[in-house]
Write an enzyme that holds these catalytic residues in place. Structure first.
Site, short mmCIF file in Angstrom:
data_model
loop_
_atom_site.label_atom_id
_atom_site.label_comp_id
_atom_site.label_asym_id
_atom_site.label_seq_id
_atom_site.Cartn_x
_atom_site.Cartn_y
_atom_site.Cartn_z
N HIS A 222 13.54 6.08 1.56
CA HIS A 222 12.22 6.38 2.12
C HIS A 222 11.70 7.73 1.62
O HIS A 222 10.50 7.91 1.46
CB HIS A 222 12.26 6.32 3.64
CG HIS A 222 12.35 4.92 4.12
ND1 HIS A 222 13.53 4.36 4.55
CD2 HIS A 222 11.43 3.93 4.16
CE1 HIS A 222 13.32 3.10 4.87
NE2 HIS A 222 12.05 2.80 4.64
N GLU B 9 12.23 -9.22 4.86
CA GLU B 9 13.02 -8.19 4.18
C GLU B 9 14.50 -8.29 4.50
O GLU B 9 15.29 -7.44 4.11
CB GLU B 9 12.47 -6.79 4.49
CG GLU B 9 12.23 -6.49 5.94
CD GLU B 9 11.61 -5.11 6.15
OE1 GLU B 9 11.49 -4.32 5.20
OE2 GLU B 9 11.26 -4.82 7.31
N CYS C 100 4.93 -6.02 -0.26
CA CYS C 100 4.58 -4.61 -0.06
C CYS C 100 5.72 -3.66 -0.40
O CYS C 100 5.62 -2.47 -0.17
CB CYS C 100 4.08 -4.38 1.37
SG CYS C 100 5.31 -4.77 2.60
C1 PEP Z 1 10.45 -2.74 2.17
O1 PEP Z 1 11.54 -2.77 2.74
O2 PEP Z 1 10.25 -3.24 1.05
C2 PEP Z 1 9.29 -2.10 2.82
C3 PEP Z 1 8.08 -2.20 2.32
O3 PEP Z 1 9.52 -1.37 3.94
P1 PEP Z 1 10.17 0.10 3.92
O4 PEP Z 1 10.28 0.53 2.49
O5 PEP Z 1 9.30 0.99 4.73
O6 PEP Z 1 11.50 -0.16 4.55
MG MG Z 2 11.60 -2.25 4.81
#
Ligand code: PEP
Ligand code: MG
Length: 579
Positions: free
Chosen positions: A194, A438, A509
């Site tokens: 992140h 996911e 996403c």
């Molecule tokens: C993902 O897991 O691809 C996602 C978009 O969520 P995050 O990166 O915030 O976990």
């Molecule tokens: Mg995610």
């Protein structure tokens, strides 16, 4: 002059001076004082506390414009702790009675206080120990005269500097967002952590997982960063500097050219209209979204509202943030993902170390955490619902892995609607609810999830982490991260097909959606909705405009038949060379 390599996470070239962030632990000395020095020792302690007050006040006064509004609250909470009687008076008493040096007396009492908080049932109070630790650390450094000014210096303006750190937390990165730093480099981290995702949002070159960065780089060293290649040059000679300056100018020119695509629609050669949306972390990110004329927000990571804040956001905090986004986006769709807290997104007062199981990524995270703590979840749900009366809001659930979990979530949403009905507060009764795919379990049962949801969105960062069993924050297994692994592609395809069959939109996403390597393959696999960091949007648009989705479908079919990653990589390379 020498070079180091890591994983590039923010594209572009940066040339500047190093600013090294050291966060070493201090050693606390222990000794007994002669009686006649005790009052002097008490005075020394008072002075260190007063110094800490002044340092924190100075930081509060220099909070840059545009910093998250929570920053001041966070600082105030620390200032208040410096008034804590249990800590101050008890320390002074121990100096006088036990004749301990101030550092040791403070340590004895802070350890006791931390242990008291650690035993609290309430996770919010339990987590307060982190704040106590930080405040005590500041006083200790003053006593030892090794004040670590790093954090304060960070707030002092770092224009053009290249920040070098062992690691940054998502909270640090939010702070840095308010400064015009030129680039950053960390020893630790993987490209889909992140922190790396936020770094991309800073729109600066960045490299993570560059081992030895803090060891080899000194404050003020001259550096060149190539964020695309993941390379860092320390103390470059004039020839290299000249070369990189020219390269940087070329990149700037290309960026300017892409800007001309802003008003073009993302339509393929065979007239397929594609939705290109942007991911945001904070309301302020909307500016970048507008700059590239995205069709909406495909992922709003609301957990960043919790960062750098002393308290848990209230319903109004949530609501005000969403209204800010609506005001900027007008009637464009905004996909608000409910908070995805846990693992590397730890926040004061919510998921403290006590919830860090052996495998935190497999633990109490995202929707799991929310379902366990409705007091935390419901204010956000009510805020999203209330915001839906003012804009085109869509609600998205992170990390759902079973239909039971989905049912429970849908029930809480209904309950929240009834709460609002009772108070005669408005909301969109047809608020679309979607789920992130996911977790492999969700991808495999995407058809079942599709029956209960209005849209799906593939989160490839986690989907890859969980499918290939590689911790996304652990750079030692980073080499196994492969979006083109046949199993990952199959799960993506299953999800797209399930959505099509149920006539609901499927978006992507995760970082894969914003990486030009995969755009043509994903188009061929039938993906029609991409959401990514705004920074990448125009480059992806250019590829879409130049592609024929029909032709790509045949090529993608071949890729899906391939049995090894090597073959997939070769075929994708061919697709990308195509017409
Ligand atoms: C993902 O897991 O691809 C996602 C978009 O969520 P995050 O990166 O915030 O976990
Ligand atoms: Mg995610």
């Amino acid at each position: 002059m020498f070079a180091l390599y890591g994983s590039g996470v923010g594209k572009g070239i940066a040339i500047g001076k190093a600013f090294v962030l050291h966060r070493d632990q201090v050693e606390i000395p222990e000794y007994v004082l002669p009686k006649y020095l005790l009052e002097e020792e008490v005075e020394r302690f008072h002075h260190a506390v007063q110094q800490a007050r002044e340092q924190l006040t100075a930081i509060t006064q220099h909070i840059p414009e545009g910093a998250p509004p929570e920053t001041a609250g966070f600082m105030d909470a620390h200032l208040l702790m410096l008034e804590d009687r249990m800590l101050l008076e008890a320390t002074i008493k121990t100096i006088r009675e036990e004749r301990y040096n101030a550092e040791w007396a403070l340590k004895v009492h802070s350890d006791t206080l931390i242990a008291v908080f650690d035993k609290m049932e309430d996770p919010y109070l339990r987590n307060k120990k982190i704040d106590i630790h930080q405040v005590v650390d500041r006083v200790q450094r003053n006593l030892l005269m090794v004040q670590d000014q790093e954090h304060d210096r960070v707030l002092d303006g770092l224009d053009g500097h290249i920040v070098v750190a062992n690691d940054l937390t998502p909270a640090d990165t939010v702070m840095l967002k308010n400064h015009r730093i030129g680039a950053f480099v960390t020893n630790l981290g993987s490209p889909i952590s992140h922190t790396a995702i936020l770094a991309r949002g800073l729109r600066i070159p960045a490299i993570v997982g560059l081992h030895g960065a803090v060891r080899y780089i000194r404050d003020g060293d001259s550096l060149i960063i190539d964020g695309k290649q993941g390379s860092l040059i320390i103390d470059p000679d004039n020839r290299l500097l000249k070369e990189f300056r020219a390269h940087k100018r070329q990149i700037d020119r290309l960026r300017a050219e892409l800007q001309t695509l802003k008003s073009r629609l993302p339509v393929t050669q065979d007239a397929q209209q594609i939705d290109l949306m942007a991911n945001i972390e904070l309301p302020g990110d909307v500016k970048a979204v507008k700059k590239v004329a995205a069709a909406g927000v495909g992922l709003y990571r609301t957990e960043y509202l919790f960062m750098n804040k002393g308290t848990v956001p209230t319903e109004s905090d949530h609501y005000n943030a969403y209204i800010r986004v609506i005001k900027s986006m007008g009637d464009m769709p905004i996909t608000i993902r409910t908070m995805d807290l846990g693992t590397d997104k730890q926040v004061n007062g919510i998921t403290g170390a006590e919830n860090q199981g052996v495998n935190p990524a497999l633990g109490l995270r995202a929707i799991r955490l929310c379902l366990q703590d409705p007091q935390l979840f419901k204010p956000q749900l009510r805020a999203i619902l209330r915001a839906s009366a003012h804009g085109k809001i869509r609600l998205m659930i992170p990390m759902v892995s079973s239909l039971d979990e989905l049912d429970q979530t849908l029930d809480i949403i209904e309950e929240s609607k009834r709460d609002l009905d009772r108070k005669h507060q408005k909301y969109d009764p047809n608020l679309p609810v979607g789920g992130m795919i996911e977790v492999p379990a969700a991808a495999i049962s995407a058809d079942l999830f599709a029956e209960h949801l209005d849209f799906l969105s593939i989160g490839t960062n986690d989907l890859i982490q969980y499918t290939l069993a590689i911790d996304r924050v652990d750079d030692t297994v980073n080499y196994l991260y492969d979006p083109l692994h046949p199993s990952v592609l199959r799960l993506i395809k299953m999800t797209i097909d399930a959505g099509n069959k149920a006539h609901i939109p499927v978006a992507m996403c995760g970082e894969m959606a914003g990486d030009t390597t995969y755009t043509r393959l994903l188009l061929g696999m039938g993906l029609r909705n991409f959401s990514m960091d705004a920074e990448n949007l125009l480059e992806i648009k250019k590829i879409i405009i130049d592609s024929n989705s029909n032709r790509l479908a045949t090529q993608a079919e071949q890729v899906l038949q391939a049995t090894s990653s090597n073959e997939v990589h070769r075929l994708v390379h061919e697709i990308n060379q195509g017409d």
